[in-house]
Design a protein around this motif. Sequence first.
Motif, PDB file in Angstrom:
ATOM      1  N   ASN A   1      -3.545  11.243   4.597  1.00 31.11           N
ATOM      2  CA  ASN A   1      -4.408  10.771   5.697  1.00 31.11           C
ATOM      3  C   ASN A   1      -5.506  11.787   6.001  1.00 31.11           C
TER       4      ASN A   1
ATOM      5  N   PRO B   1       0.846  -1.196   0.000  1.00 28.82           N
ATOM      6  CA  PRO B   1       0.000   0.000   0.000  1.00 28.82           C
ATOM      7  C   PRO B   1       0.883   1.247   0.000  1.00 28.82           C
TER       8      PRO B   1
ATOM      9  N   TYR C   1       0.442   4.986   0.890  1.00 29.87           N
ATOM     10  CA  TYR C   1      -0.472   5.978   1.474  1.00 29.87           C
ATOM     11  C   TYR C   1      -0.095   7.367   0.974  1.00 29.87           C
TER      12      TYR C   1
ATOM     13  N   SER D   1       4.358  -3.267   4.935  1.00 20.34           N
ATOM     14  CA  SER D   1       3.457  -2.119   4.758  1.00 20.34           C
ATOM     15  C   SER D   1       3.690  -1.011   5.771  1.00 20.34           C
TER      16      SER D   1
ATOM     17  N   THR E   1       1.512   2.302   6.988  1.00 16.66           N
ATOM     18  CA  THR E   1       0.143   2.802   6.820  1.00 16.66           C
ATOM     19  C   THR E   1       0.069   4.308   7.098  1.00 16.66           C
ATOM     20  N   GLN E   2       1.183   5.018   6.828  1.00 23.02           N
ATOM     21  CA  GLN E   2       1.159   6.468   6.967  1.00 23.02           C
ATOM     22  C   GLN E   2       1.773   7.112   5.722  1.00 23.02           C
ATOM     23  N   PRO E   3       1.287   8.283   5.335  1.00 26.70           N
ATOM     24  CA  PRO E   3       1.835   8.941   4.144  1.00 26.70           C
ATOM     25  C   PRO E   3       3.322   9.235   4.324  1.00 26.70           C
TER      26      PRO E   3
ATOM     27  N   THR F   1      -0.603  15.263   3.209  1.00 28.14           N
ATOM     28  CA  THR F   1      -0.873  14.826   1.828  1.00 28.14           C
ATOM     29  C   THR F   1       0.428  14.964   1.049  1.00 28.14           C
TER      30      THR F   1
ATOM     31  N   GLU G   1       0.024   6.867  11.376  1.00 33.13           N
ATOM     32  CA  GLU G   1      -0.439   5.633  10.761  1.00 33.13           C
ATOM     33  C   GLU G   1      -1.933   5.360  10.962  1.00 33.13           C
ATOM     34  N   GLN G   2      -2.535   4.650   9.985  1.00 32.84           N
ATOM     35  CA  GLN G   2      -3.972   4.353  10.041  1.00 32.84           C
ATOM     36  C   GLN G   2      -4.247   3.235  11.035  1.00 32.84           C
TER      37      GLN G   2
ATOM     38  N   VAL H   1      -3.431   4.479  -1.450  1.00 35.50           N
ATOM     39  CA  VAL H   1      -4.445   4.616  -0.397  1.00 35.50           C
ATOM     40  C   VAL H   1      -4.510   6.070   0.049  1.00 35.50           C
ATOM     41  N   THR H   2      -5.726   6.559   0.223  1.00 36.30           N
ATOM     42  CA  THR H   2      -5.920   7.882   0.833  1.00 36.30           C
ATOM     43  C   THR H   2      -7.062   7.760   1.826  1.00 36.30           C
TER      44      THR H   2
END
Length: 378
Positions: free
Chosen positions: A84, A79, A81, A323, A325-327, A105, A338-339, A129-130
Amino acid sequence: MKNEFRDRWQAMNWQDITLSLYGKTGVDVQRALASQRRSANDFMALISPAAQPYLEQMAQEAQRLTRQRFGHTVGLYAPLYLSNLCSNDCTYCGFSMSNRIKRKTLNAEEINRECDALSAMGYQHVLLVTGEHQQKVGMDYFRQHLPLIRQKFSSLMMEVQPLSTEDYAGLKTLGLDGVMVYQETYNALTYQQHHLKGHKQDFFWRLATPERLGQAGIDKIGLGALIGLSKDWRTDCYFLAEHLSFLQKRYWQSRYSISFPRLRPCAGGIQPASLMDDPQLVQLICAFRLFAPEVELSLSTRESPYFRDRVVPLAINSVSAGSKTQPGGYANAKPELEQFSPHDNRSPQQVADALSARGLQPVWKDWDKYLGRTAQNQ
Ligand code: SF4
């Protein structure tokens, strides 16, 4: 025959399905196992509590079908990112607009760095992913950045806010190959309770998204339910199987992918309404393989290395690895963005080595340019 899945969804009653599921017996499971082509009713038997004693048999058949259809290959993806930012409030997600986290972003330069970091790891297949922020991370942003990202990879998928058919068709011309759009739950009341603000509150707009993807001719459509959100994961997954079946019949030109996200800890997160233990997740994965042998089954880094190493060889043919999970997480990790926290923190190479050790062949791309699919801008 009705034309929209919404009609099919309205014709199904959550309580009735739950009762049918729990009324299945060993005889129903044996019949489902013996079938050559399994129906939704067979799938129901296979995910029911009555199928638990048949798990070994299900696993053997799932493995046989997986090898027959996909050989020993397992695709690897990462993924990426991009943002967020989110204008929704979902009770289970760290990116919710009311969460006081740093928002980010990526700009063109930062995206480039992320792409280079992923390429250096060997990836040729990425999932963009956004959060869901139509104004700031909407079509203008996608049109601006997709062509450049596409040049660096052989296949591109997206997991962003649901878009219109026209927008999907436009992104396809820029090189978009696939879209993941999880319904989260097929129970409208539970959906309402967990989606508190923003466009995501529109249950039916989301429900119809895979149909818009099919109409736009998107090659791969990813479906899933967030396991643990509703009180009964079995009922939710039965609806998911019905959704898959409906789409396969109407949009047969597209490929399909099913994911099995279980709720993971996150900032401001909730406790799962129903717990699914490991044997139950194995049962669900095997049931999907038996029901839809040709479909991609994907397992992310939400699951532990121990679990993934043992379950991937049975029926999974797509995994994420390493992975973030953060931009910006690949070039410069900042865990506060992170998400959710991944459970499998091994590097992509370690995951690939673990696959090889089990006789599987890691494949770093989903598609090759020579097979004929090219983006307009390439
Ligand atoms: S699940 Fe998606 S829509 Fe909901 S808060 Fe998270 S990023 Fe936003």
